[in-house]
Scaffold this motif. Structure first.
Motif, PDB file in Angstrom:
ATOM      1  N   LYS A 402       0.835  -1.203   0.000  1.00  0.00           N
ATOM      2  CA  LYS A 402       0.000   0.000   0.000  1.00  0.00           C
ATOM      3  C   LYS A 402       0.871   1.256   0.000  1.00  0.00           C
ATOM      4  O   LYS A 402       0.592   2.218  -0.725  1.00  0.00           O
ATOM      5  N   ASP A 406       1.055   4.169  -2.900  1.00  0.00           N
ATOM      6  CA  ASP A 406       0.810   5.594  -2.679  1.00  0.00           C
ATOM      7  C   ASP A 406       1.948   6.455  -3.226  1.00  0.00           C
ATOM      8  O   ASP A 406       1.723   7.597  -3.654  1.00  0.00           O
ATOM      9  N   ASN A 437       0.995   1.983   8.114  1.00  0.00           N
ATOM     10  CA  ASN A 437       0.903   2.428   6.715  1.00  0.00           C
ATOM     11  C   ASN A 437       1.449   3.849   6.570  1.00  0.00           C
ATOM     12  O   ASN A 437       2.146   4.178   5.598  1.00  0.00           O
ATOM     13  N   ARG A 438       1.140   4.699   7.555  1.00  0.00           N
ATOM     14  CA  ARG A 438       1.638   6.071   7.504  1.00  0.00           C
ATOM     15  C   ARG A 438       3.158   6.112   7.624  1.00  0.00           C
ATOM     16  O   ARG A 438       3.831   6.880   6.933  1.00  0.00           O
ATOM     17  N   ARG A 441       4.627   4.755   4.268  1.00  0.00           N
ATOM     18  CA  ARG A 441       4.417   5.718   3.181  1.00  0.00           C
ATOM     19  C   ARG A 441       5.401   6.885   3.322  1.00  0.00           C
ATOM     20  O   ARG A 441       5.995   7.340   2.330  1.00  0.00           O
TER      21      ARG A 441
END
Length: 575
Positions: A402, A406, A437-438, A441
């Motif tokens: 993911k 992004d 995820n943050r 990313r």
């Protein structure tokens, strides 16, 4: 974007490697390394090393022990020196007095014997010598202060003339003294030390000799047993007094040092408790001496420190509250501005070129402002301790995919390829998917931003206790010390660099807080011109202690190049 399955890479713990027993020990011939003798030798060796390390550790940590030991050693040296000097003086005095007495007695006997020989020149010479010897021996008294030996000179075959031959043996006169007397050729007296043979038992003695006539020599043998007894008594007394004095000095040093060390230890314990956060810790004050003044100064320092910390805490609370309130209050006007901006942006085709550009800039800056507000709110939650986790079992590979997805659009614009190296098996762990995820990313976007148009490699691995993700770029890298600074708020490695993603400068700070909230590590490595690598390590189970990482922090190609020395990272195991 390419993906390549990869086996898990595990760090090797140097302390966990198997170590073979040392060669050359008894019973170790390469085949019988487990023999009882070898095991006993190794056990004794380990016990000796443990004892030495324990003594060294105790010596380094205990001021009390060092002072007492130093006092005892110095006292022993001083007492040994004083004892040696005292015994030397006593021995010298006794021997000097004995020599003076012996020389005087020998001179008196020599004069008597010469007078007798001159008065009785005619007659039985052997009988006369026997009488002279008997008379001289009798003068020594019942205690036998000395023995008398009259010895013929070389060439006379008459033999020895002596007193009580069962008591004083002729062989007790040393040959070196005989040679010295015969070479002098006069009545000059000579003396030396010897041993008297008492039917197999020996005792020290002083022998004095001189030439009696050209045909005879007179020797006096003075036993030194009495002097030896005096020396033994003095030596024993000095040793006993020295030992008692050293013990007393040790006890005095123990008491005095304890009086000083106890307040120092109390101050150290108070300082440790103060450092651990017990700001109300204070030292007890006794008396008005230097130690009491130390306690008063410490208490004043602790009080001032407590006041300053409380002021800073209050200021920090006010600042956090201010940031939180401002962030919330700005939400409403920002929403209005965003709605107006979106309306203008949708109608931008009807505007002229300059107005269209202004509308596009407005939309971009509004989005950046909204992102900054979100980061400020997140930071304020962490500062206030209000951040919570929504933990659930998840596959770290899904979070990696993911995050890469992004960042893929940004990478394509820059012509950068993101290479994935993921394990074939699932890497499931318990974590907050939104926060992880943050983090990922943010790491991938930063790597693309600083990659200098080179590929970015994203690796993932897992072992029994942990999972990890490493993001590697080959850009400008990090200078020495920047691997810690990069997690500071609003820090930038190069302020002259043109940013294309419009970051807020809080991304890595928030990522570090999120990793710590999971009980994990977020670490950085970099070298100028070699690029950088960020590694996220998480425990498999939420709340478990993280002891190691399945991925190395330093890229293998750098670690094997022998041109890099790893820098410890917060005391954590780098795998």
């Amino acid at each position: 974007m390419t993906a390549a399955p990869q086996e898990e890479e595990r760090g090797t713990d140097p302390e966990g490697e198997r170590s073979d027993p040392p060669s050359g020990v008894p019973g170790d011939d390469g085949r019988d390394g487990g023999s009882g003798l070898t095991r006993a030798y190794l056990f004794a060796q380990r016990a000796a090393r443990a004892l030495v390390k324990g003594v060294q550790s105790r010596w380094r940590r205990s001021l009390h022990l060092r002072v007492i030991s130093t006092t005892l050693v110095l006292s022993l040296l001083v007492m040994a020196g004083l004892g040696y000097v005292m015994l030397s003086q006593v021995r010298g005095g006794l021997l000097d007095a004995k020599i003076d007495t012996a020389v005087n007695d020998h001179r008196a006997g020599l004069n008597y014997a010469l007078a007798e020989l001159q008065e009785n020149e005619v007659g039985d010479r052997d009988r006369l010598l026997y009488n002279i010897t008997d008379e001289l021996t009798g003068r020594s008294g019942d205690t036998g202060l000395y023995g008398v030996v009259i010895m013929p000179s070389v060439g006379d075959e008459t033999g020895w003339a002596t007193g009580d031959e069962d008591t004083v043996q002729q062989q007790s006169v040393p040959q070196r003294l005989i040679d010295q007397v015969r070479q002098s050729g006069s009545e000059q007296q000579y003396h030396t030390y010897t041993r008297i043979d008492m039917d197999g038992s020996y005792e020290p003695a002083l022998v004095v000799g001189a030439e009696l006539t050209h045909a005879y020599e007179l020797y006096y043998l003075f036993p030194l047993q009495h002097e030896q007894e005096i020396l033994d008594l003095v030596q024993g007394t000095v040793a006993l007094v020295g030992i008692l004095l050293v013990i007393l000095l040790g006890l005095i040093a123990f008491v005095v040092t304890r009086l000083v060390v106890r307040p120092v230890r109390s101050a150290a314990q108070s300082a440790e408790r103060l450092a651990s956060g017990e700001l109300s810790e204070r030292m007890a004050v006794h008396g008005e001496d230097d130690l009491a003044r130390l306690a008063v100064s410490f208490n004043d320092m602790a009080g001032n420190l407590q006041e300053k910390i409380q002021e800073l805490e209050e200021l920090s609370k006010v600042q956090r509250q201010f940031v939180s309130d401002v962030s919330h209050e700005l939400r409403t006007p920002l929403t209005t501005i965003r709605m107006a901006g979106d309306l203008l942006f949708d109608e931008r085709e009807e505007l002229d070129t300059s107005q269209r550009r202004s509308v596009e800039l407005l939309k971009g800056q509004v989005e950046r402002f909204e992102e900054l507000l979100g980061d400020l709110l997140e930071i304020s939650r962490h500062d206030a301790g209000a951040a919570t986790l929504g933990v659930e079992p998840s596959d770290i590979r899904d979070s990696v995919m993911k995050a890469v997805g992004d960042a893929e659009q940004i990478a394509e614009k820059r012509g950068i390829k993101i290479v994935l190296r993921l394990p074939a098996e699932p890497c499931v762990a318990e974590f907050d998917t939104r926060r992880i995820n943050r983090i990922l990313r943010n790491l991938v976007v930063n790597a693309v931003e600083h990659s200098e148009d080179r590929d970015v490699v994203v690796s993932a691995a897992g072992d029994r206790d942990a999972v990890a993700v490493a993001v590697r770029d080959y850009g400008v890298g990090l200078k020495e010390g920047e691997e810690h600074l990069c997690f500071d708020r609003f820090w930038r490695a190069d302020y002259s660099r043109v940013r294309t993603t419009g970051g807020t400068g809080l991304g890595l700070s928030i990522a570090k807080e999120d990793a710590t909230l999971h009980g994990g590590w977020l670490q950085a490595w970099g070298l100028p011109g070699q690029g950088s690598q960020f590694r996220l390590s998480l425990p498999r189970s939420s709340g478990a202690e993280l002891r190691g990482s399945p991925l190395p922090l330093v890229p293998p190609e750098i670690a094997l190049g022998h041109n890099f020395t790893p820098v410890p990272d917060d005391g954590e195991d780098d795998g």
